[in-house]
Design a protein around this motif. Structure first.
Motif, PDB file in Angstrom:
ATOM      1  N   ASP A   1      11.245  10.380 -16.375  1.00 47.11           N
ATOM      2  CA  ASP A   1      11.215   8.925 -16.143  1.00 47.11           C
ATOM      3  C   ASP A   1      12.492   8.434 -15.473  1.00 47.11           C
ATOM      4  O   ASP A   1      12.473   7.453 -14.720  1.00 47.11           O
ATOM      5  N   THR A   2      13.605   9.137 -15.695  1.00 42.99           N
ATOM      6  CA  THR A   2      14.849   8.776 -15.009  1.00 42.99           C
ATOM      7  C   THR A   2      14.697   9.053 -13.519  1.00 42.99           C
ATOM      8  O   THR A   2      15.081   8.245 -12.670  1.00 42.99           O
ATOM      9  N   VAL A   3      14.099  10.214 -13.182  1.00 47.05           N
ATOM     10  CA  VAL A   3      13.892  10.568 -11.770  1.00 47.05           C
ATOM     11  C   VAL A   3      12.988   9.518 -11.107  1.00 47.05           C
ATOM     12  O   VAL A   3      13.252   9.067  -9.994  1.00 47.05           O
TER      13      VAL A   3
ATOM     14  N   SER B   1       0.883  -1.175   0.000  1.00 50.46           N
ATOM     15  CA  SER B   1       0.000   0.000   0.000  1.00 50.46           C
ATOM     16  C   SER B   1       0.914   1.217   0.000  1.00 50.46           C
ATOM     17  O   SER B   1       1.747   1.367   0.899  1.00 50.46           O
ATOM     18  N   ILE B   2       0.727   2.044  -1.003  1.00 50.10           N
ATOM     19  CA  ILE B   2       1.673   3.153  -1.213  1.00 50.10           C
ATOM     20  C   ILE B   2       0.934   4.475  -1.116  1.00 50.10           C
ATOM     21  O   ILE B   2      -0.162   4.622  -1.676  1.00 50.10           O
ATOM     22  N   LEU B   3       1.535   5.414  -0.420  1.00 52.56           N
ATOM     23  CA  LEU B   3       0.931   6.745  -0.300  1.00 52.56           C
ATOM     24  C   LEU B   3       1.770   7.742  -1.108  1.00 52.56           C
ATOM     25  O   LEU B   3       2.986   7.829  -0.919  1.00 52.56           O
ATOM     26  N   ILE B   4       1.096   8.483  -1.996  1.00 50.01           N
ATOM     27  CA  ILE B   4       1.818   9.487  -2.802  1.00 50.01           C
ATOM     28  C   ILE B   4       1.178  10.853  -2.589  1.00 50.01           C
ATOM     29  O   ILE B   4      -0.039  11.007  -2.723  1.00 50.01           O
ATOM     30  N   THR B   5       1.993  11.850  -2.286  1.00 54.66           N
ATOM     31  CA  THR B   5       1.493  13.231  -2.291  1.00 54.66           C
ATOM     32  C   THR B   5       1.964  13.856  -3.606  1.00 54.66           C
ATOM     33  O   THR B   5       3.004  13.455  -4.150  1.00 54.66           O
ATOM     34  N   GLY B   6       1.215  14.805  -4.116  1.00 56.93           N
ATOM     35  CA  GLY B   6       1.612  15.442  -5.377  1.00 56.93           C
ATOM     36  C   GLY B   6       1.417  14.530  -6.576  1.00 56.93           C
ATOM     37  O   GLY B   6       2.067  14.701  -7.614  1.00 56.93           O
ATOM     38  N   ALA B   7       0.484  13.557  -6.448  1.00 57.41           N
ATOM     39  CA  ALA B   7       0.286  12.585  -7.530  1.00 57.41           C
ATOM     40  C   ALA B   7      -0.364  13.214  -8.754  1.00 57.41           C
ATOM     41  O   ALA B   7      -0.308  12.640  -9.848  1.00 57.41           O
ATOM     42  N   THR B   8      -1.001  14.370  -8.589  1.00 59.23           N
ATOM     43  CA  THR B   8      -1.617  15.033  -9.743  1.00 59.23           C
ATOM     44  C   THR B   8      -0.605  15.925 -10.465  1.00 59.23           C
ATOM     45  O   THR B   8      -0.935  16.554 -11.470  1.00 59.23           O
ATOM     46  N   GLY B   9       0.615  16.002  -9.929  1.00 58.11           N
ATOM     47  CA  GLY B   9       1.644  16.854 -10.542  1.00 58.11           C
ATOM     48  C   GLY B   9       2.395  16.107 -11.633  1.00 58.11           C
ATOM     49  O   GLY B   9       2.137  14.930 -11.910  1.00 58.11           O
ATOM     50  N   PHE B  10       3.341  16.802 -12.240  1.00 58.38           N
ATOM     51  CA  PHE B  10       4.117  16.279 -13.367  1.00 58.38           C
ATOM     52  C   PHE B  10       4.824  14.969 -12.988  1.00 58.38           C
ATOM     53  O   PHE B  10       4.659  13.928 -13.627  1.00 58.38           O
ATOM     54  N   MET B  11       5.591  15.019 -11.897  1.00 59.37           N
ATOM     55  CA  MET B  11       6.374  13.860 -11.511  1.00 59.37           C
ATOM     56  C   MET B  11       5.483  12.769 -10.908  1.00 59.37           C
ATOM     57  O   MET B  11       5.680  11.584 -11.159  1.00 59.37           O
ATOM     58  N   GLY B  12       4.493  13.210 -10.121  1.00 59.30           N
ATOM     59  CA  GLY B  12       3.605  12.263  -9.439  1.00 59.30           C
ATOM     60  C   GLY B  12       2.880  11.350 -10.419  1.00 59.30           C
ATOM     61  O   GLY B  12       2.746  10.146 -10.189  1.00 59.30           O
ATOM     62  N   LYS B  13       2.443  11.923 -11.531  1.00 58.32           N
ATOM     63  CA  LYS B  13       1.700  11.119 -12.518  1.00 58.32           C
ATOM     64  C   LYS B  13       2.607  10.043 -13.118  1.00 58.32           C
ATOM     65  O   LYS B  13       2.205   8.900 -13.278  1.00 58.32           O
ATOM     66  N   VAL B  14       3.837  10.432 -13.448  1.00 56.00           N
ATOM     67  CA  VAL B  14       4.766   9.475 -14.067  1.00 56.00           C
ATOM     68  C   VAL B  14       5.141   8.388 -13.050  1.00 56.00           C
ATOM     69  O   VAL B  14       5.289   7.206 -13.400  1.00 56.00           O
ATOM     70  N   LEU B  15       5.238   8.780 -11.789  1.00 57.64           N
ATOM     71  CA  LEU B  15       5.546   7.813 -10.721  1.00 57.64           C
ATOM     72  C   LEU B  15       4.425   6.784 -10.600  1.00 57.64           C
ATOM     73  O   LEU B  15       4.670   5.568 -10.558  1.00 57.64           O
ATOM     74  N   MET B  16       3.182   7.257 -10.573  1.00 54.12           N
ATOM     75  CA  MET B  16       2.044   6.339 -10.473  1.00 54.12           C
ATOM     76  C   MET B  16       2.001   5.399 -11.672  1.00 54.12           C
ATOM     77  O   MET B  16       1.773   4.213 -11.547  1.00 54.12           O
ATOM     78  N   GLU B  17       2.206   5.996 -12.857  1.00 60.43           N
ATOM     79  CA  GLU B  17       2.125   5.211 -14.095  1.00 60.43           C
ATOM     80  C   GLU B  17       3.126   4.065 -14.071  1.00 60.43           C
ATOM     81  O   GLU B  17       2.791   2.914 -14.355  1.00 60.43           O
ATOM     82  N   LYS B  18       4.347   4.380 -13.664  1.00 57.69           N
ATOM     83  CA  LYS B  18       5.402   3.352 -13.666  1.00 57.69           C
ATOM     84  C   LYS B  18       5.105   2.275 -12.623  1.00 57.69           C
ATOM     85  O   LYS B  18       5.311   1.078 -12.869  1.00 57.69           O
ATOM     86  N   LEU B  19       4.615   2.697 -11.461  1.00 58.03           N
ATOM     87  CA  LEU B  19       4.293   1.728 -10.409  1.00 58.03           C
ATOM     88  C   LEU B  19       3.240   0.735 -10.891  1.00 58.03           C
ATOM     89  O   LEU B  19       3.401  -0.474 -10.752  1.00 58.03           O
ATOM     90  N   PHE B  20       2.168   1.258 -11.498  1.00 57.61           N
ATOM     91  CA  PHE B  20       1.092   0.382 -11.967  1.00 57.61           C
ATOM     92  C   PHE B  20       1.581  -0.520 -13.087  1.00 57.61           C
ATOM     93  O   PHE B  20       1.176  -1.666 -13.205  1.00 57.61           O
ATOM     94  N   ARG B  21       2.459   0.006 -13.932  1.00 62.08           N
ATOM     95  CA  ARG B  21       2.889  -0.760 -15.104  1.00 62.08           C
ATOM     96  C   ARG B  21       3.855  -1.879 -14.721  1.00 62.08           C
ATOM     97  O   ARG B  21       3.802  -2.961 -15.277  1.00 62.08           O
ATOM     98  N   THR B  22       4.748  -1.576 -13.752  1.00 62.78           N
ATOM     99  CA  THR B  22       5.756  -2.592 -13.435  1.00 62.78           C
ATOM    100  C   THR B  22       5.341  -3.483 -12.259  1.00 62.78           C
ATOM    101  O   THR B  22       5.847  -4.592 -12.125  1.00 62.78           O
ATOM    102  N   SER B  23       4.448  -2.972 -11.396  1.00 59.69           N
ATOM    103  CA  SER B  23       3.986  -3.791 -10.259  1.00 59.69           C
ATOM    104  C   SER B  23       2.460  -3.809 -10.241  1.00 59.69           C
ATOM    105  O   SER B  23       1.831  -3.283  -9.319  1.00 59.69           O
TER     106      SER B  23
ATOM    107  N   GLN C   1      12.197   7.819 -22.263  1.00 59.61           N
ATOM    108  CA  GLN C   1      11.787   6.570 -22.934  1.00 59.61           C
ATOM    109  C   GLN C   1      10.390   6.109 -22.543  1.00 59.61           C
ATOM    110  O   GLN C   1       9.675   5.549 -23.353  1.00 59.61           O
ATOM    111  N   GLU C   2      10.019   6.322 -21.280  1.00 57.07           N
ATOM    112  CA  GLU C   2       8.822   5.639 -20.765  1.00 57.07           C
ATOM    113  C   GLU C   2       7.750   6.581 -20.269  1.00 57.07           C
ATOM    114  O   GLU C   2       8.079   7.559 -19.597  1.00 57.07           O
TER     115      GLU C   2
END
Ligand SMILES: CCCCCCCCCCCCCCCCCCCCCC(=O)SCCNC(=O)CCNC(=O)[C@H](O)C(C)(C)COP(=O)(O)OP(=O)(O)OC[C@H]1O[C@@H](n2cnc3c(N)ncnc32)[C@H](O)[C@@H]1OP(=O)(O)O
Ligand SMILES: NC(=O)C1=CN([C@@H]2O[C@H](COP(=O)(O)OP(=O)(O)OC[C@H]3O[C@@H](n4cnc5c(N)ncnc54)[C@H](OP(=O)(O)O)[C@@H]3O)[C@@H](O)[C@H]2O)C=CC1
Length: 515
Positions: free
Chosen positions: A279-281, A12-34, A237-238
């Protein structure tokens, strides 16, 4: 299988700032790889007339999440939007939601921040310092917490030129600053702001440094890490190259240049452009989350996510490639033809601001007035130049960030993890990246259709003709005025005319003889 991806499954993961530039890419990668992760809680506030649910719906239905839907079809069920405003006490989270967050969360990613350079100190402290402190307090009450990852910025210590992966203390303790914001009025805060921020350029970098101190002081026995990205740009890339959805950092300037509003800037061409793809970040952030939870380092580790020391690019090269891409793929309805003059001299820069920016805006407004429309270009131009002046600090200096922890982490990863969570910026080809960035700005940010390119090129040709016509007319008027007033100019004029006349007569005579 990737160890990092496996780690996040079931969590169970908690993200703040998920609607922001970096937050969206972070969520996307998490869902895609896990895709088997348990749930992602995101702290969201309603905004621009949209409820929190509507905002999440919009994100999940965006182009960025297209691949996720194939890998994780039940993504809607795995995302829990929790109403929260980080400006308020306890973030205005309901008791039930708070209970769930405290009892279930395994990993926290703290991305939320105000990234505005000109934010009022009170607001910047509230979001970048006080909210961080409150989130840490929440995290300390999470029995299942395995890691807390705080996103800072590589520029939190931009008053230094060489920056190590350590916390540099600020002269005034964060607690004192937080307390004083409660009772000082705005006028006094305005007065003391320059003294507090000292040799930093803005309230953003100052409050991000205070935020790091808070993390350091309040870490208790939690597993905490801090990530310091430099200037975050479009994806490399991603999930696909060139994705970007906001105007921060270089994106706004790329648009201003492509539309021909901004044709010259006070910037040092040889200064390092420390850009880092988003995506590197995100890959580094996820790797750090795994490492911090599994290896539990004894102290809070700081990771620099920068490109300058491993694979440097400079502003001159970047500007050149941006222009080269606009030659092939111009933006629609440009104001003028794109150009990128870099000057380090303040007087030259002011000259170009007057001639190349303000004057065309005034002329265009005059034209709008003549045609019965409301003038607006001067206002837009003044705002643009003010914004550019705020970014100038960052394009006229170079910094050196050490990356020992980041390189150590890279060596700790399995070959599979190095591939899936690649944050090795040495593999980045800048020219290709910048080209994709510019295309991404056109496609995803401006939503311009590629089918409009021939028309955009035609429009630029028309602008070039108008430019030539305008310059010729201007020259003739200036010359006419000059010869009316100066004997010397008149003599030069007669000399040129008689020379041309003789030249033509000679040719006429020689062609008659040949016949
Ligand atoms: C010759 C030229 C050649 C060029 C060639 C090519 C390029 C090569 C050279 C490239 C050089 C790059 C240098 C980069 C250096 C960056 C260093 C960063 C270092 C630190 C990194 C970090 O660690 S930190 C994250 C970055 N932090 C920012 O980079 C915030 C900056 N920025 C603000 O601090 C505020 O922006 C500032 C400015 C106050 C304006 O403020 P302002 O009030 O005048 O303007 P606003 O921003 O409010 O907005 C005006 C209208 O844009 C709309 N809008 C606003 N934001 C939006 C968004 N995100 N998405 C969608 N739309 C947005 C808004 O809705 C308004 O629309 P409307 O007017 O219709 O309402
Ligand atoms: N972009 C960059 O170049 C760099 C960014 N960073 C850091 O990375 C992190 C993410 O930045 P980035 O994604 O670019 O920033 P964005 O501005 O895109 O996102 C900021 C996020 O914070 C949220 N937020 C702001 N205020 C509140 C509030 N009162 N309550 C709830 N949420 C709030 C925003 O929510 P909402 O959508 O509701 O506004 C948004 O989700 C930040 O910590 C930043 O300092 C570091 C280096 C460079």
């Amino acid at each position: 299988m990737s160890m990092i991806a496996a780690f996040y499954n079931g969590k169970s993961i908690l993200i703040t700032g998920a609607t922001g530039f970096m937050g969206k890419v972070l969520m996307e990668k998490l869902f895609r790889t896990s895709p088997d992760l348990k749930v992602i809680y995101i702290l969201v506030r309603p905004k621009a007339g949209q409820t929190t649910q509507q905002r999440v719906f919009q994100i999940l239905n965006s182009k960025l999440f297209e691949k996720v839907k194939e890998v994780c079809p039940n993504v809607h069920e795995k995302i829990r939007a929790v109403y929260a405003d980080l400006n308020q006490n306890d973030f205005a989270i309901s008791k039930e939601d708070m209970q769930e967050l405290l009892s279930c969360t395994n990993v926290v990613f703290h991305c939320a921040a105000t990234v505005r350079f000109d934010d009022h100190l009170r607001h910047a402290v509230q979001l970048n310092v006080t909210a961080t402190q409150q989130l840490l307090l929440m995290a300390s009450q999470m029995p299942k917490l395995e890691a807390f990852i705080h996103i800072s910025t590589a520029f939190s210590n931009c008053n230094l030129t060489h920056i190590d992966e350590v916390i540099y203390p600020c002269p005034v303790e964060p607690k004192q600053i937080i307390d004083s914001m409660e009772w000082l009025d705005d006028a006094i805060i305005d007065e003391i702001t320059p003294k507090l921020i000292g040799d930093r350029p803005n309230t953003y970098t100052y409050t991000k440094a205070l935020g790091e101190m808070v993390v350091h002081q309040e870490s208790g026995n939690m597993n905490i890490a801090i990530i310091r990205p430099s200037i975050v740009g479009a994806t490399w890339q991603e999930p696909f190259p060139g994705w970007v959805d906001n105007l921060n950092g270089p994106s706004g300037l790329i648009i201003a240049a492509g539309k021909g509003f901004l044709r010259s800037i006070r910037a040092t061409p040889m200064a390092v452009a420390d850009l880092i793809p988003v995506d590197t970040v995100v890959n580094l952030t996820l790797a750090v989350g795994w490492y911090t939870a599994v290896h539990r380092p004894k102290s809070t580790l700081i990771y620099h996510c920068t490109s300058g020391n491993l694979n440097p690019c400079n502003w001159g090269k970047m500007g050149f490639q941006v222009l080269a891409t606009f030659e092939k793929v111009p933006l629609e309805r440009a104001f003028r033809r794109p150009n990128a003059d870099f000057t380090t001299n303040t007087i030259t820069s002011q000259y170009w601001n007057a001639v190349s920016h303000r004057a065309p805006a005034i002329i265009y407004d005059f034209y709008l007035r003549l045609t019965g429309r409301k003038p607006r270009m001067t206002k837009v131009m003044n705002r643009l130049l003010r914004n550019v002046s705020m970014l100038e600090y960052f394009v006229n200096r170079s910094w050196e960030w050490s990356t020992y922890n980041t390189e150590m982490l890279m060596s700790e990863l399995s070959p599979e993890d190095q591939r899936v969570f690649n944050f090795d910026v040495r593999q980045l080809n800048w020219l290709e990246y910048i080209e994709n960035y510019v295309l991404g700005v056109k496609k995803y940010l401006l939503k311009e259709d590629m089918a409009g390119i021939p028309e955009a090129k035609q429009h630029l040709k028309r602008l070039r003709n108008i430019h030539y016509l305008f310059n010729t007319a201007l020259f003739l008027i200036a010359w006419r005025l000059l010869i009316a007033r100066s004997q010397m100019a008149r003599n030069v004029w007669f000399f040129i005319v008689s020379f041309c006349y003789k030249f033509l007569s000679y040719f006429r005579a020689s062609s008659t003889l040949k016949v």
